[in-house]
Design a protein around this motif. Structure first.
Motif, PDB file in Angstrom:
ATOM      1  N   PHE A  71      -6.663   0.518  66.178  1.00  0.00           N
ATOM      2  CA  PHE A  71      -8.028   0.998  65.981  1.00  0.00           C
ATOM      3  C   PHE A  71      -8.143   1.541  64.564  1.00  0.00           C
ATOM      4  N   VAL A  72      -9.194   1.097  63.872  1.00  0.00           N
ATOM      5  CA  VAL A  72      -9.371   1.439  62.466  1.00  0.00           C
ATOM      6  C   VAL A  72     -10.625   2.306  62.313  1.00  0.00           C
ATOM      7  N   PHE A  73     -10.478   3.440  61.647  1.00  0.00           N
ATOM      8  CA  PHE A  73     -11.583   4.374  61.433  1.00  0.00           C
ATOM      9  C   PHE A  73     -12.680   3.719  60.606  1.00  0.00           C
ATOM     10  N   GLN A  74     -13.938   3.891  61.088  1.00  0.00           N
ATOM     11  CA  GLN A  74     -15.100   3.365  60.384  1.00  0.00           C
ATOM     12  C   GLN A  74     -15.866   4.528  59.760  1.00  0.00           C
ATOM     13  N   PRO A  75     -15.732   4.750  58.482  1.00  0.00           N
ATOM     14  CA  PRO A  75     -16.426   5.888  57.854  1.00  0.00           C
ATOM     15  C   PRO A  75     -17.923   5.631  57.777  1.00  0.00           C
ATOM     16  N   PRO A  76     -18.731   6.745  57.706  1.00  0.00           N
ATOM     17  CA  PRO A  76     -18.280   8.136  57.645  1.00  0.00           C
ATOM     18  C   PRO A  76     -18.229   8.764  59.036  1.00  0.00           C
ATOM     19  N   ALA A  77     -17.590   9.930  59.129  1.00  0.00           N
ATOM     20  CA  ALA A  77     -17.543  10.686  60.379  1.00  0.00           C
ATOM     21  C   ALA A  77     -18.590  11.794  60.354  1.00  0.00           C
ATOM     22  N   TYR A  78     -18.902  12.318  61.534  1.00  0.00           N
ATOM     23  CA  TYR A  78     -19.770  13.497  61.650  1.00  0.00           C
ATOM     24  C   TYR A  78     -18.839  14.702  61.747  1.00  0.00           C
ATOM     25  N   ALA A  83     -17.571  13.867  65.367  1.00  0.00           N
ATOM     26  CA  ALA A  83     -17.733  12.568  66.029  1.00  0.00           C
ATOM     27  C   ALA A  83     -17.354  11.465  65.041  1.00  0.00           C
ATOM     28  N   CYS A  84     -16.681  10.459  65.547  1.00  0.00           N
ATOM     29  CA  CYS A  84     -16.309   9.327  64.690  1.00  0.00           C
ATOM     30  C   CYS A  84     -16.206   8.057  65.537  1.00  0.00           C
ATOM     31  N   LYS A 128     -15.572  -7.014  76.383  1.00  0.00           N
ATOM     32  CA  LYS A 128     -14.555  -6.945  75.336  1.00  0.00           C
ATOM     33  C   LYS A 128     -14.710  -5.652  74.567  1.00  0.00           C
ATOM     34  N   THR A 129     -13.631  -4.870  74.490  1.00  0.00           N
ATOM     35  CA  THR A 129     -13.671  -3.596  73.773  1.00  0.00           C
ATOM     36  C   THR A 129     -13.684  -3.867  72.275  1.00  0.00           C
ATOM     37  N   VAL A 130     -14.735  -3.382  71.616  1.00  0.00           N
ATOM     38  CA  VAL A 130     -14.849  -3.574  70.169  1.00  0.00           C
ATOM     39  C   VAL A 130     -14.545  -2.298  69.405  1.00  0.00           C
ATOM     40  N   GLY A 131     -14.377  -1.174  70.135  1.00  0.00           N
ATOM     41  CA  GLY A 131     -14.071   0.083  69.469  1.00  0.00           C
ATOM     42  C   GLY A 131     -14.215   1.249  70.431  1.00  0.00           C
ATOM     43  N   VAL A 132     -14.168   2.473  69.887  1.00  0.00           N
ATOM     44  CA  VAL A 132     -14.367   3.677  70.689  1.00  0.00           C
ATOM     45  C   VAL A 132     -15.201   4.670  69.891  1.00  0.00           C
ATOM     46  N   LEU A 133     -15.917   5.527  70.630  1.00  0.00           N
ATOM     47  CA  LEU A 133     -16.630   6.672  70.054  1.00  0.00           C
ATOM     48  C   LEU A 133     -15.878   7.926  70.493  1.00  0.00           C
ATOM     49  N   HIS A 134     -15.442   8.727  69.546  1.00  0.00           N
ATOM     50  CA  HIS A 134     -14.642   9.918  69.865  1.00  0.00           C
ATOM     51  C   HIS A 134     -15.365  11.160  69.349  1.00  0.00           C
TER      52      HIS A 134
END
Length: 725
Positions: free
Chosen positions: A220-227, A208-209, A267-273
């Motif tokens: 879209f910029v990755f926000q560390p850390p990831a699971y 998950a990230c 307003k879309t501020v990001g995504v959870l993947h």
């Protein structure tokens, strides 16, 4: 008797079915309910095995199993398409149904299940799984098809209720976890770590990230850390503004990947993947869980971002205030701008240039020495724009970054320009505050320098005034101060008086123009002394001047410098005679003052003159009786002027040249580019009109005096025509 036992058994089974339905309602999770179901029927009804399989995506997943033949449970997941459609629509039994094409039935036979039957689980004709009951040996099945069918419907409804309870429980726990985790002092990375971990654990995902949306870069910029292990790009650009084109699994369960948008105020501020990298697919329930979690993730991330931004702004402001205190101390200690520009360049990570009000570079700091800035070209381009903008403007040289220019002013007076190699379009509020602070610091330093300079100038002006207008009391101290100015008083000099005619400029600009000329003179010739005496601008230079640095060149240079900054600005200069000793400076000054008055008020040609070259003009300048002058001019030149006007033949000019050549006909004809016979005709005509003889010395003197007076008093009122043939 057999029928009585059979009826009693059927009643017992029905009673077990009712008890099971009642008990299942009490459970909070689907897993607990299904495991109770299988355990109860395995123990209470003596089935050898009991199992429950549910549909996830396009496969049947074994959710619970009790009893023997675990190998059957291990055969799952089984694709729905590989099983008979009847499995999810009606009861099936080993005695009536033996479809060899059904993978489940094949597995049951292969694993040794002798007797079995299945019950579909459906709610409002929507199937979502089945229960299977069986033995590893042959047992005659009771006629309980109708009872088990109703039981299946009840179980479906109960499981749906349990799922809702489970979802509600997860939400409550999630809210408890969120409320416990809500701390604005918590590092931003810790928020990300907790949220991705919860998303992964709640959905049994392997990864998950979170990606935050960068509106400026449309990516879209990755926000560390990831699971889990991160093997995705850290920056994902958007080809267009459709989110699904960038994330194909957006809000679509049934696959091994799932993406949830994070939205705040539409307003879309990001995504959870999230992803299941080994096995399994995400369900509608996973989507519901993540939908719930995403609302809080988006809000928390936005709050955390705003809070961290505010903290960053506060830290930047404190840092800026620290810079301000240090730089104010620097302005007290030193007079240079080096420390100020160094700090400014460090903050913006850009090259910085400081110009004075005339766009002359004062100080320079660069971040990339290997890429020098063409300061001269930058100043030339800026000169074209500086008058068009009240505050700031931008300039860009080829192969160089955009430079923004910011005016430095104090008391409505332009002091200089602070220039930074950055485009102001990218400045935020704090950047502009930083620029304003450094502009203020620079203005303080400018004012400090100006006060020091004005004090020195006043001292120099006082000294020069003493040399030019006062009586020298202490010659030794005068010589000492002159030596400090590198002014050899015993070397021959000339004193010049200069005035600036604004010609459309504001009167208060004359001082500014004079300051500019003084700065350029200092660069051009260090032997020149400048001062202001009794409101007059004074220039003192060695009497002997080299070609190109002589007095005509000096006047031309000063006019050129002034014209670069102020259009149509005229400079009038009178130059005194050469000095031989200290006492001669007063006489040279008086002569320069007299010559300046004649040049500015009387002469129609030229804007500068030497006193000795003016001759009788200096005396005639003081004839202030216009009636007497008019009578004298009419007597001496009246007929000649009238004839010249009517015939378009400038006989006054012919007479003036003839007299200046001492009556020499050959010299006069050459200067006028005229044939000798034509000149003689004109001279005869002049004698005839004026009724005079040109060979008379007294007549010549009167005519020369009249011509000089005519040039001084009449040329502005009535211009004579140009020389004709």
């Amino acid at each position: 008797m057999h029928n009585i036992k059979l009826n009693r058994l059927m009643k017992d089974v029905e009673e077990h079915l009712r008890n099971t339905s009642r008990q299942l309602i009490q459970f909070d999770t689907e897993e607990e309910a299904l495991q109770y179901l299988t355990n109860y029927f395995h123990a209470a009804v003596n089935f050898d095995f009991v199992g429950v399989a549910l549909i996830e995506a396009d496969a049947l997943i074994c959710k619970a199993w009790s009893g023997k033949l675990d190998s059957i449970a291990a055969a799952f997941p089984i694709p729905v398409g590989r099983c008979t459609p009847k499995l999810l629509a009606q009861n099936l039994t080993s005695q009536k149904d033996g479809d060899e094409n059904c993978l489940l039935i094949s597995k049951l036979k292969e694993m040794g299940a002798k007797t079995w039957f299945t019950v579909p689980l459906a709610e409002k004709n929507r199937p979502f799984g089945f229960c299977i009951f069986g033995y590893d040996h042959y047992v005659p099945l009771l006629d309980l098809e109708q009872s088990f069918e109703e039981f299946g419907k009840d179980i479906a409804v109960i499981l749906k209720m349990v799922k809702k309870k489970e979802m509600q429980s997860k939400r409550i726990k999630g809210m408890e976890w969120i409320s416990q985790s809500l701390s604005l002092e918590k590092p931003f990375e810790n928020y990300i770590a907790d949220l991705t971990a919860k998303a992964g654990l709640w959905t049994k995902a392997d990864f998950a990230c979170i990606y935050a949306y960068n509106e400026k870069e449309n990516s879209f910029v990755f926000q560390p850390p990831a699971y889990g292990k991160m093997d995705h790009p850290k920056i994902i650009p958007m080809d267009n503004y459709r989110l699904k084109d960038t994330f194909p699994y957006l809000e679509e369960p049934g696959s091994s990947q799932l993406t949830i948008p994070l939205v705040v105020n539409v307003k879309t501020v990001g995504v959870l993947h999230i992803e299941k990298k080994h096995a399994g697919r995400f369900t509608e329930e996973d989507l519901a869980v993540l939908d719930f979690l995403s609302q809080y993730i988006a809000a928390l991330l936005e709050n955390a971002r705003l809070y961290n931004n505010e903290k960053e702004r506060k830290n930047r402001l404190l840092s800026l205030l620290d810079y301000e205190q240090k730089l104010i101390k620097e302005t007290v200690k030193n007079e240079s701008f080096d420390a100020i520009l160094s700090a400014f360049a460090e903050i913006f990570k850009s090259s910085v240039v400081l110009f004075d009000q005339f766009m002359q570079p004062i100080a320079f700091q660069t971040i990339s020495p290997e890429k020098p800035v063409n300061v001269t070209a930058l100043a030339q381009e800026a000169k074209k724009l500086k008058k068009s903008f009240k505050d700031g403007f931008t300039v860009q040289n080829p192969d160089e970054p955009v430079f923004s220019f910011w005016r430095i002013s104090a008391e409505n007076r332009l002091l200089g320009f602070l220039t930074i190699g950055r485009n102001p379009d990218g400045f935020d509020e704090f950047d502009r505050l930083t620029v304003d602070l450094f502009k203020n610091i620079c203005s303080i330093q400018f004012m400090k320098q100006r006060l020091v300079l004005e004090a020195k100038e006043q001292e120099k002006d006082s000294f020069v005034s003493q040399i030019l207008t006062g009586k020298i009391k202490n010659k030794k101290s005068v010589l000492q101060y002159a030596n400090f100015l590198q002014w050899d008083l015993f070397k021959s000099h000339r004193v010049a008086v200069l005035s600036i005619a604004p010609d459309g400029q504001k009167e208060d600009q004359t001082a500014q123009i004079w300051d500019f000329i003084k700065s350029k003179l200092l660069e051009w010739d260090k032997d020149i002394i400048t001062a202001s005496v009794e409101g007059l601008f004074i220039v003192i230079a060695p009497a002997t001047r080299e070609k190109g640095h002589d007095w005509p060149a000096l006047h031309e240079k000063m006019e050129h410098w002034a014209a670069d900054e102020w259009k149509n600005c005229a400079l009038f200069m009178g130059i005194g005679s050469e000095t031989a000793n200290v006492e001669d400076y007063q006489e040279s000054f008086k002569q320069a003052l007299q010559a300046h008055k004649v040049v500015k008020a009387r002469l129609r040609k030229g804007k500068f003159a030497f006193f000795e070259a003016l001759g009788s003009y200096t005396i005639l300048h003081h004839l202030n009786n216009p009636t007497a002058i008019d009578l004298f001019l009419r007597k001496q030149l009246g007929p000649l002027i009238e004839y010249s006007d009517s015939k378009s033949m400038n006989l006054c000019h012919t007479l003036d040249v003839y007299l200046k050549n001492n009556g020499n006909v050959n010299s006069t004809s050459k200067e006028l580019f005229m044939h000798r016979s034509s000149l003689l005709y004109r001279l005869e005509r002049i004698e005839s009109l004026l009724n005079i003889r040109l060979n008379d010395s007294e007549t010549r003197f009167n005519l020369m005096m009249a011509l000089k007076l005519y040039e001084m008093y009449e040329y502005r009122k009535k211009r004579l025509p140009d020389e004709g043939s």
